[in-house]
Each structure stands twice: as C-alpha cells, then as structure tokens.
Design a protein around this motif. Structure first.
Motif, short mmCIF file in Angstrom:
data_model
loop_
_atom_site.label_atom_id
_atom_site.label_comp_id
_atom_site.label_asym_id
_atom_site.label_seq_id
_atom_site.Cartn_x
_atom_site.Cartn_y
_atom_site.Cartn_z
N MET A 104 39.04 42.01 19.44
CA MET A 104 37.97 42.54 20.28
C MET A 104 37.04 41.41 20.67
SD MET A 104 35.09 45.39 19.33
CE MET A 104 36.32 46.60 18.84
N GLU A 105 36.73 41.33 21.96
CA GLU A 105 35.92 40.23 22.46
C GLU A 105 34.55 40.18 21.81
OE1 GLU A 105 34.14 37.15 24.19
OE2 GLU A 105 36.28 37.59 24.16
N LYS A 106 33.94 41.33 21.57
CA LYS A 106 32.60 41.35 20.96
C LYS A 106 32.64 40.73 19.57
CE LYS A 106 30.86 45.25 19.44
NZ LYS A 106 30.36 46.64 19.49
N ARG A 107 33.61 41.12 18.76
CA ARG A 107 33.73 40.53 17.42
C ARG A 107 33.96 39.03 17.50
NH1 ARG A 107 36.54 43.80 12.57
NH2 ARG A 107 35.17 45.62 12.57
N ARG A 108 34.82 38.62 18.41
CA ARG A 108 35.11 37.19 18.55
C ARG A 108 33.86 36.42 18.96
NH1 ARG A 108 39.79 38.10 20.73
NH2 ARG A 108 39.00 38.12 22.86
N ARG A 109 33.09 37.00 19.86
CA ARG A 109 31.86 36.35 20.33
C ARG A 109 30.85 36.18 19.20
NH1 ARG A 109 30.49 40.06 23.79
NH2 ARG A 109 28.69 40.97 22.72
N LEU A 110 30.66 37.21 18.41
CA LEU A 110 29.66 37.15 17.36
C LEU A 110 30.15 36.40 16.12
CD1 LEU A 110 28.14 40.70 17.75
CD2 LEU A 110 27.11 38.52 18.36
N ALA A 111 31.45 36.25 15.99
CA ALA A 111 31.99 35.45 14.89
C ALA A 111 31.66 33.97 15.04
CB ALA A 111 33.50 35.64 14.77
N ARG A 112 31.15 33.57 16.19
CA ARG A 112 30.72 32.18 16.38
C ARG A 112 29.63 31.78 15.41
NH1 ARG A 112 28.42 31.65 21.95
NH2 ARG A 112 28.11 29.51 21.26
N TRP A 113 28.93 32.76 14.84
CA TRP A 113 27.90 32.45 13.87
C TRP A 113 28.47 31.94 12.55
CZ3 TRP A 113 22.68 32.43 14.64
CH2 TRP A 113 22.20 33.06 15.80
N LEU A 114 29.75 32.15 12.31
CA LEU A 114 30.34 31.92 10.99
C LEU A 114 30.96 30.54 10.90
CD1 LEU A 114 32.06 35.40 10.61
CD2 LEU A 114 29.79 34.72 9.82
N ARG A 115 30.55 29.81 9.87
CA ARG A 115 31.14 28.52 9.57
C ARG A 115 30.87 28.21 8.10
NH1 ARG A 115 30.19 25.47 13.64
NH2 ARG A 115 30.63 23.49 12.63
N GLY A 116 31.67 27.33 7.53
CA GLY A 116 31.50 27.00 6.13
C GLY A 116 32.26 27.96 5.22
N ASP A 117 31.74 28.18 4.03
CA ASP A 117 32.42 28.99 3.01
C ASP A 117 31.67 30.30 2.81
OD1 ASP A 117 34.47 27.05 2.15
OD2 ASP A 117 32.74 25.87 1.53
N GLY A 118 32.40 31.41 2.88
CA GLY A 118 31.77 32.71 2.72
C GLY A 118 32.73 33.74 2.19
N ILE A 119 32.26 34.96 2.15
CA ILE A 119 33.04 36.06 1.61
C ILE A 119 33.09 37.22 2.60
CG2 ILE A 119 32.57 35.47 -0.79
CD1 ILE A 119 30.44 37.64 -0.86
N GLU A 120 34.18 37.98 2.55
CA GLU A 120 34.25 39.26 3.23
C GLU A 120 34.55 40.31 2.18
OE1 GLU A 120 36.16 41.79 6.94
OE2 GLU A 120 36.80 39.70 6.65
N ILE A 121 33.76 41.39 2.20
CA ILE A 121 33.85 42.43 1.18
C ILE A 121 34.52 43.66 1.77
CG2 ILE A 121 32.54 43.82 -0.47
CD1 ILE A 121 30.20 41.75 0.08
N GLY A 122 35.56 44.15 1.09
CA GLY A 122 36.21 45.39 1.50
C GLY A 122 36.96 45.30 2.81
N ALA A 123 37.62 44.18 3.06
CA ALA A 123 38.31 44.00 4.34
C ALA A 123 39.53 44.91 4.48
CB ALA A 123 38.74 42.54 4.50
N LEU A 124 40.19 45.22 3.35
CA LEU A 124 41.42 46.02 3.37
C LEU A 124 42.41 45.48 4.39
CD1 LEU A 124 40.07 49.67 2.89
CD2 LEU A 124 41.15 48.18 1.20
N HIS A 125 42.81 46.31 5.37
CA HIS A 125 43.85 45.92 6.32
C HIS A 125 43.28 45.37 7.62
CE1 HIS A 125 42.49 49.84 7.48
NE2 HIS A 125 43.24 49.86 8.57
N HIS A 126 41.96 45.18 7.68
CA HIS A 126 41.36 44.79 8.95
C HIS A 126 40.32 43.68 8.75
CE1 HIS A 126 40.72 45.20 13.13
NE2 HIS A 126 39.55 45.79 13.07
N PRO A 127 40.74 42.53 8.20
CA PRO A 127 39.79 41.44 8.02
C PRO A 127 39.32 40.89 9.36
CG PRO A 127 42.02 40.67 7.63
CD PRO A 127 42.11 42.16 7.79
N LEU A 128 38.10 40.38 9.35
CA LEU A 128 37.55 39.81 10.58
C LEU A 128 38.27 38.50 10.91
CD1 LEU A 128 35.26 39.95 12.75
CD2 LEU A 128 33.93 38.48 11.23
N ALA A 129 38.66 38.34 12.16
CA ALA A 129 39.21 37.07 12.63
C ALA A 129 38.06 36.09 12.77
CB ALA A 129 39.92 37.25 13.96
N VAL A 130 38.10 35.00 12.01
CA VAL A 130 37.00 34.04 11.99
C VAL A 130 37.44 32.74 12.64
CG1 VAL A 130 36.03 35.09 9.91
CG2 VAL A 130 37.61 33.16 9.69
#
Length: 274
Positions: free
Chosen positions: A1-27
C-alpha cells in the motif's frame, strides 16, 4: 500500500515490530526489524487456525506490548505496532512501554483499523472515560463485557454468552476497543497527559481510498524546537528485501544479466549503507 510505504520512510536503524503475524510491515532497507510476539510461532498457529495457510513473520523475541521487559530502556530506533492497540485491554500501558524502549527521536509507527471498513462497524466507539478508568483501576472487571460485546456485534453469534465464554477461556485476541481517527487522536492526547509521555505527533494519514481500511499515526519520542521530517532517501531505500530478491532473480535470468549485475550490486550496497 502506497500510504504505508510513504510513512515507512520514517523508519531506519534497529527496531521491533510487535504482533506482526502474517502481515509484517514492509520497511526500507535502512531498517532492521526484530519480530516480537506473545507466543512462539507454533503456538500462534494453534491460536489462529484461520491463518493456517499464511506465512508468519519470524518471531525471535517473546513479549507483548504491555510488557517489553526483554528490551532495555532507550534501546530501539523504532517500534511498529500495526493493528495492535485495539487488541489491548490497557493500551495506555503499552504506550508507556513503547516510550520506555524508544531512544530519543525514536519513531512509533502505529496503524489502526477504521471501524467503518470492518466488522466493528456496528459496535460502539470506546469512550475516553472508559479507557482512563481501566488504566487506573484495572481491566479484570470489564473483560467479560468486552468479549460479550464482540460476540454479539462482531461475530454476530446466536449464542453470544457461550461464544464470549469460549473466547475468554482461550484468551483470544479480540478488538477490545474501537476508535475512529479523530477519537483515537483524542485518546493519544489524553494518554500522553495521563502517563506523562514525551511523544510528539509527526504524521497522520487517514484512509485515502475506498479500499483503504486503516489510519496511520507517527509519533516521535522527545520534544524538538525544530520540525522533524523523515530523512530524504533514494527510491531504492524504500524497497523491502523481498523486492530486492525479485530484482536479483530478474537480473540473473535476463540475457543482459552480466551487464546489469554490477549496477544492481552498486545500488544494493548504497541502499544498505547507513
């Protein structure tokens, strides 16, 4: 989804995703994610049998949003919590944990479902007073009422009392709370005051198309006298690893592969540079 991709620009470095199950965020390639869940994958699959055919994100740390004690203070560049807070009985407690583990200027990325686009459409919105009362006094006394509301208005079960009891015995992860975009922002402001959280709203994106069923909030830890923006990055930094694998396969299969490979490798190295 373009919106998720656009806002994922904030992410860099080392982090965690909680409860991703079958739909982890594309970073972006500049972000390295550790996947956290309350159960190992084998137990998650027993719990969510409806997801039997889905591929799960690889869980390497056991924990939950309300107890991230496996992570030290100020240790994470980002926390991703997508379609998570509505599943928590005390979301303010989770925000406290997110705030604790984030480094100064760390990013909290949260996506939440818009109830008008899912099975919550017939449920009452969660009031701010209810959320504050449960945070202050505990969630035990209202737990059965939450499951009953779910059984009646989300599952539409003909025997809601029995269904609620079954789900509660399973500790099944229902939507305990229901927010619209504006009521969630109201909740965030109140939670920030209630728990003394030093979090600044950096970006907000409501649903942007008829198929878009979520709103996204970006919060930054700490106050700043300057406007903070996502780092401008080349387009290839926004590609997740699965896309790189597909590109590499195409290059390998192409008749022009020998000529394209050095270009691919150069861009890939630049995308991984910090």
């Amino acid at each position: 989804m373009e919106k998720r991709r656009r806002l994922a620009r904030w992410l860099r470095g080392d982090g965690i995703e909680i409860g991703a199950l079958h739909h982890p965020l594309a970073v972006p390639a500049t972000a390295r994610v550790t996947y956290v869940d309350r159960l190992p994958e084998q137990e998650l699959r027993r719990h969510y049998q409806e997801l039997a055919s889905e591929k799960f994100a690889p869980v390497t740390m056991i924990g939950n949003a309300e107890d991230l004690s496996a992570f030290s203070d100020n240790s994470q560049d980002f926390v991703i919590a997508n379609h998570l807070l509505e599943h928590l009985e005390d979301p303010i407690r989770a925000l406290v944990e997110f705030h604790r583990v984030l480094r100064p200027d760390g990013v909290l990325y949260m996506a939440l479902p818009d109830p008008r686009a899912n099975f919550d459409r017939d449920r009452q919105l969660t009031t701010l007073a209810h959320l504050l009362e449960e945070h202050r006094s505990g969630t035990d006394k209202n737990r059965l009422a939450h499951y009953l509301d779910w059984a009646q208005h989300a599952d539409n079960d003909e025997q809601p009392e029995r269904r609620a009891a079954t789900l509660m015995a399973m500790d099944y992860s229902i939507h305990f709370h229901v927010w619209l975009p504006d009521t969630f922002l109201e909740f965030l402001l109140a939670a920030r005051h209630e728990a003394q959280l030093d979090l600044e709203l950096a970006a907000f994106a409501p649903p942007e198309s008829p198929e878009d069923n979520e709103f996204i909030v970006i919060l930054l830890k700490g106050a700043s006298r300057q406007i903070r923006l996502p780092s401008p990055v080349p387009w290839w930094h926004l590609l997740d690893r699965s896309v790189w694998h597909r590109i590499r396969r195409r290059v390998k299969e192409s008749p022009a592969g020998p000529a394209l490979r050095p270009i691919y490798e150069r861009i890939k190295r630049r995308s991984s540079a910090q």
